[in-house]
Design a protein around this motif. Structure first.
Motif, PDB file in Angstrom:
ATOM      1  N   HIS A 109      -4.173   9.612  10.131  1.00  0.00           N
ATOM      2  CA  HIS A 109      -4.832  10.781   9.716  1.00  0.00           C
ATOM      3  C   HIS A 109      -4.279  11.375   8.385  1.00  0.00           C
ATOM      4  O   HIS A 109      -4.779  12.203   7.765  1.00  0.00           O
ATOM      5  CB  HIS A 109      -4.713  11.663  11.051  1.00  0.00           C
ATOM      6  N   ALA A 110      -2.894  10.674   7.756  1.00  0.00           N
ATOM      7  CA  ALA A 110      -2.505  11.242   6.591  1.00  0.00           C
ATOM      8  C   ALA A 110      -2.060   9.995   5.817  1.00  0.00           C
ATOM      9  O   ALA A 110      -1.798   8.924   6.399  1.00  0.00           O
ATOM     10  CB  ALA A 110      -1.395  12.287   6.803  1.00  0.00           C
ATOM     11  N   ARG A 111      -2.003  10.090   4.491  1.00  0.00           N
ATOM     12  CA  ARG A 111      -1.572   8.971   3.946  1.00  0.00           C
ATOM     13  C   ARG A 111      -0.464   9.541   2.554  1.00  0.00           C
ATOM     14  O   ARG A 111      -1.057  10.421   2.186  1.00  0.00           O
ATOM     15  CB  ARG A 111      -2.732   8.296   3.194  1.00  0.00           C
ATOM     16  N   GLY A 112       0.593   8.826   2.461  1.00  0.00           N
ATOM     17  CA  GLY A 112       1.506   8.948   1.695  1.00  0.00           C
ATOM     18  C   GLY A 112       2.654   9.906   2.028  1.00  0.00           C
ATOM     19  O   GLY A 112       2.843   9.928   3.293  1.00  0.00           O
ATOM     20  N   PRO A 113       3.580  10.829   1.397  1.00  0.00           N
ATOM     21  CA  PRO A 113       4.425  11.430   2.052  1.00  0.00           C
ATOM     22  C   PRO A 113       3.965  12.296   3.061  1.00  0.00           C
ATOM     23  O   PRO A 113       2.967  13.190   2.799  1.00  0.00           O
ATOM     24  CB  PRO A 113       5.024  12.311   0.580  1.00  0.00           C
ATOM     25  N   ASP A 139      -5.100   0.064  -4.522  1.00  0.00           N
ATOM     26  CA  ASP A 139      -5.154   0.453  -3.563  1.00  0.00           C
ATOM     27  C   ASP A 139      -3.699   0.809  -2.705  1.00  0.00           C
ATOM     28  O   ASP A 139      -3.161  -0.104  -2.211  1.00  0.00           O
ATOM     29  CB  ASP A 139      -5.953  -0.148  -2.409  1.00  0.00           C
ATOM     30  N   ALA A 140      -3.131   2.300  -3.133  1.00  0.00           N
ATOM     31  CA  ALA A 140      -1.890   2.468  -2.324  1.00  0.00           C
ATOM     32  C   ALA A 140      -1.950   3.768  -1.992  1.00  0.00           C
ATOM     33  O   ALA A 140      -3.061   4.660  -2.612  1.00  0.00           O
ATOM     34  CB  ALA A 140      -0.905   2.170  -3.360  1.00  0.00           C
ATOM     35  N   ALA A 141      -0.943   4.524  -1.251  1.00  0.00           N
ATOM     36  CA  ALA A 141      -0.987   5.708  -0.941  1.00  0.00           C
ATOM     37  C   ALA A 141      -0.394   6.800  -2.063  1.00  0.00           C
ATOM     38  O   ALA A 141      -1.048   7.904  -2.166  1.00  0.00           O
ATOM     39  CB  ALA A 141       0.333   6.119   0.149  1.00  0.00           C
ATOM     40  N   MET A 154       8.449  13.202   6.506  1.00  0.00           N
ATOM     41  CA  MET A 154       8.768  12.462   7.958  1.00  0.00           C
ATOM     42  C   MET A 154       8.466  10.937   7.767  1.00  0.00           C
ATOM     43  O   MET A 154       9.275  10.277   8.386  1.00  0.00           O
ATOM     44  CB  MET A 154       7.476  12.651   8.932  1.00  0.00           C
ATOM     45  N   GLY A 155       8.150  10.692   6.315  1.00  0.00           N
ATOM     46  CA  GLY A 155       8.255   9.327   5.992  1.00  0.00           C
ATOM     47  C   GLY A 155       6.940   9.280   4.802  1.00  0.00           C
ATOM     48  O   GLY A 155       6.181  10.138   4.584  1.00  0.00           O
ATOM     49  N   ILE A 156       6.701   7.964   4.522  1.00  0.00           N
ATOM     50  CA  ILE A 156       5.695   7.914   3.409  1.00  0.00           C
ATOM     51  C   ILE A 156       4.629   6.844   4.375  1.00  0.00           C
ATOM     52  O   ILE A 156       4.783   5.842   4.508  1.00  0.00           O
ATOM     53  CB  ILE A 156       5.807   7.090   2.265  1.00  0.00           C
ATOM     54  N   SER A 157       3.499   7.633   4.866  1.00  0.00           N
ATOM     55  CA  SER A 157       2.452   6.938   5.575  1.00  0.00           C
ATOM     56  C   SER A 157       1.658   5.618   4.880  1.00  0.00           C
ATOM     57  O   SER A 157       1.221   6.162   3.607  1.00  0.00           O
ATOM     58  CB  SER A 157       1.460   7.830   6.178  1.00  0.00           C
ATOM     59  N   THR A 158       1.619   4.713   5.435  1.00  0.00           N
ATOM     60  CA  THR A 158       0.789   3.748   4.613  1.00  0.00           C
ATOM     61  C   THR A 158      -0.367   3.439   5.574  1.00  0.00           C
ATOM     62  O   THR A 158      -1.268   2.594   5.601  1.00  0.00           O
ATOM     63  CB  THR A 158       1.467   2.172   4.745  1.00  0.00           C
ATOM     64  N   SER A 159      -0.518   4.393   6.658  1.00  0.00           N
ATOM     65  CA  SER A 159      -1.979   4.510   7.441  1.00  0.00           C
ATOM     66  C   SER A 159      -3.178   4.808   6.446  1.00  0.00           C
ATOM     67  O   SER A 159      -3.005   5.709   5.586  1.00  0.00           O
ATOM     68  CB  SER A 159      -1.655   5.215   8.821  1.00  0.00           C
ATOM     69  N   GLY A 209       0.885  -1.083  -0.101  1.00  0.00           N
ATOM     70  CA  GLY A 209      -0.044   0.075   0.120  1.00  0.00           C
ATOM     71  C   GLY A 209       0.996   1.262   0.019  1.00  0.00           C
ATOM     72  O   GLY A 209       0.248   2.224   0.286  1.00  0.00           O
ATOM     73  N   LEU A 210       2.118   1.243  -0.445  1.00  0.00           N
ATOM     74  CA  LEU A 210       3.060   2.468  -0.223  1.00  0.00           C
ATOM     75  C   LEU A 210       2.881   2.992  -1.509  1.00  0.00           C
ATOM     76  O   LEU A 210       2.317   4.194  -1.778  1.00  0.00           O
ATOM     77  CB  LEU A 210       4.519   1.904   0.256  1.00  0.00           C
TER      78      LEU A 210
END
Length: 418
Positions: A393-397, A361-363, A385-390, A340-341
């Motif tokens: 509250h945020a997704r992606g870079p 389905d991916a960020a 800060m990273g690439i969120s796979t959550s 999902g990244l």
């Protein structure tokens, strides 16, 4: 002072500093970021000395080539770190931005306004440049940060954090807003995860097992930077020269990072024309190939891929290759094995591109572009800060905007509820 007390002391100092930093003007934060960049420039030699000590210890421990690449600093990488801070400084300040506003029939005027999250707990691995990105993004977004880098980069990170904090002090911003936990014991991480009254968000960035360990133990909400099991699908309608360029960049540009290509999927209709040529280029670049039976028929030098290869994040010059029967099978493979990244398709078929972007389905989902572009700086965020796979509250870079939340500001003239 024991580890738990040390972490709580640093978190408490960050909490106090966060209140001050949240009220700093955009000009003060911009000056602080520029001073942070100057500090890196001035201390380059000392930072490289500290990094050499980390590298010597890592080599003695027998770490992998990919691990050493993530750990290594050079003059050029430090220049890039300083440039990232200057780019962050030039970004619009998200704090105080009115996201939306409306007026109710009662006369109430309501606005949703961006504000800092508060204190960010950032737990990360062997890349010292991440210390700079995290501190810079947090300062810009008005957040204090408690940094806990990996033990392998302790010398580099300790010095870098001290340089950055001193830069804040020079501009009137609170230096306590950048806290570095210099303890290598994992108890320090466990202690951070318990600081739910002092830390507002934990961002873990590292291997899959480590991120899962943090998620299972944290009393603080977390934003996961999970593993990057990244695919590129070469469609039957792909420009094969473009596909070769994209695949080579995605795999070989910097194989040790999370947005590097790990599994190549190729439509059976173009496999016989595409795979031999791209395989030759990949092998020339030092990539070990592991393929399905059809791949090995076309590329005999490829090793047999096992079922485990489809779920492996190599972070190295190793690539799994599978021939698939069209778009449907490619999408199904990604749904089953992707993290999902980031996922990409190379195609000149607009309908296939639209289906891929809608159904995968991916960020980040890319069309005719390398997955290495999924990055805060490449997206114009300055850094990440990273690439969120959550999903919350945020997704992606994760850039400055993703490090804010909102509050409602309501203006009335005496209204009460009936």
């Amino acid at each position: 002072m024991d580890v738990r007390t040390l972490v709580e002391t640093k978190a408490r100092a960050a909490r106090e500093a966060a209140r001050t930093l949240a009220l700093c003007s955009s000009r003060t934060k911009t000056e602080a970021l520029q001073q942070m960049a100057r500090g890196l420039d001035e201390k380059t030699a000392a930072i490289l000395d500290a990094n050499r000590a980390d590298l010597e210890r890592a080599r003695a421990g027998g770490v992998t080539r990919a691990f050493l690449d993530r750990l290594t600093l050079t003059d050029a990488r430090i220049e890039t770190m300083a440039a990232a801070l200057r780019e962050i400084a030039a970004l619009p300040d998200p704090v105080g931005e009115t996201v939306e506003a409306w007026r109710r029939p009662s006369g109430l005027e309501i606005a949703r306004v961006r504000v800092p999250l508060g204190v960010i707990g950032f737990i990360y691995e062997s890349r010292p440049n991440v210390t700079v990105d995290a501190a810079g993004l947090c300062v810009k977004s008005g957040n204090a940060v408690v940094l806990r880098g990996g033990s392998e980069a302790i010398e580099s990170n300790t010095l870098i954090a001290a340089v950055l904090a001193k830069a804040l002090d020079k501009t009137g911003a609170p230096p306590e807003a950048i806290q570095f936990v210099e303890v290598t014991d994992r108890q320090a991480v466990a202690a951070m995860l318990e600081q739910d009254r002092l830390i507002d968000l934990i961002i873990p960035r590292g291997g899959e097992e480590f991120v899962r360990w943090v998620a299972e133990r944290s009393r603080v909400p977390i934003l996961k930077h999970d593993k990057g099991l990244v695919h590129v699908f070469v469609d039957a309608a792909a420009d094969l020269e473009m596909a070769t360029t994209v695949v080579l960049n995605a795999k070989t540009h910097r194989p040790s990072v999370c947005n590097a290509l790990e599994t190549l999927l190729v439509d059976r209709a173009v496999a016989s024309r595409f795979l031999p040529q791209v395989a030759a280029r990949l092998v020339e670049a030092g990539v070990e190939l592991r393929g399905c039976p059809q791949t090995r028929t076309l590329v005999p030098r490829a090793r047999p891929a096992t079922e485990a290869d489809w779920d492996e994040e190599y972070l190295d010059l190793v690539l799994a290759i599978r021939v698939v029967d069209g778009l449907d099978e490619a999408i199904a493979h990604i749904a089953r094995h992707g993290s999902g990244l980031a996922e990409a398709i190379v195609t000149n078929d607009l309908a296939h591109a639209r289906r891929f972007t809608r159904e995968v389905d991916a960020a980040a989902v890319l069309v005719n572009a390398s997955t290495r572009l999924v990055d805060g700086s490449q997206f114009g965020l300055g850094a990440e800060m990273g690439i969120s796979t959550s999903r919350l509250h945020a997704r992606g870079p994760v850039g400055v905007r993703e490090l804010t939340t909102t509050k409602f500001i309501v203006h009335g003239d005496g209204q009460v509820r009936d």
